[in-house]
Design a protein around this motif. Sequence first.
Motif: not given
Length: 191
Positions: A10-35
């Motif tokens: 888990v890299l980050n959790i922030s408010n989602s502007q796509a859906q009211v009341g929802a959040y965007a969780m960003v999962l990142g590849e361990v030792n890699g560039p992809r999210q």
Amino acid sequence: MNKKKIELQVLNISNSQAQVGAYAMVLGEVNGPRQLPVIIGSAEAQSMMIEMRGIIPPRPLTHTLFASILKALGVNLLRVLIYKVDNGVFYCYLYMKAEETILRIDARTSDAVALALRMNAPIFIYDDILEAECLKTEHSITINENEDNTGNTAPQKTLEQLKVALQKAIDEEDYERAAQLRDIINQHKKQ
């Protein structure tokens, strides 16, 4: 069939502007560039943020309670696996071990990640799913491509790549992905 699995964190959790009341969780590849951006509910986001910040609430929250029950019963969470995506919805399994029995239980990705954080279990995804759904980050650009003439890195280039990905998602009418990209772009602008 033994598909390649990639570990995520888990890299980050922030408010989602796509859906009211929802959040965007960003999962990142361990030792890699992809999210991998995943839209989650507010209760799950709050539960994860509390755990990630080391806050101990006065009474156990649902995920903490469930983790405590599993531990009391001698059940270990071995890993979480994101095994499928369908219309922007990620499907997940919890792999648990009770004595000599391995259990595979279907779970929402947000609940599975919240539980993995509490039980120190790794989070995996099949490589082909990650590749299809991921965002490439600035770490995927070589230093030479990301340097200006003064030798300084240019974070603007990453922002431009995100904007190109956003336009592609809009052109393909993948509006959920477009909303996720927009949220990440806005997060980059704030930084």
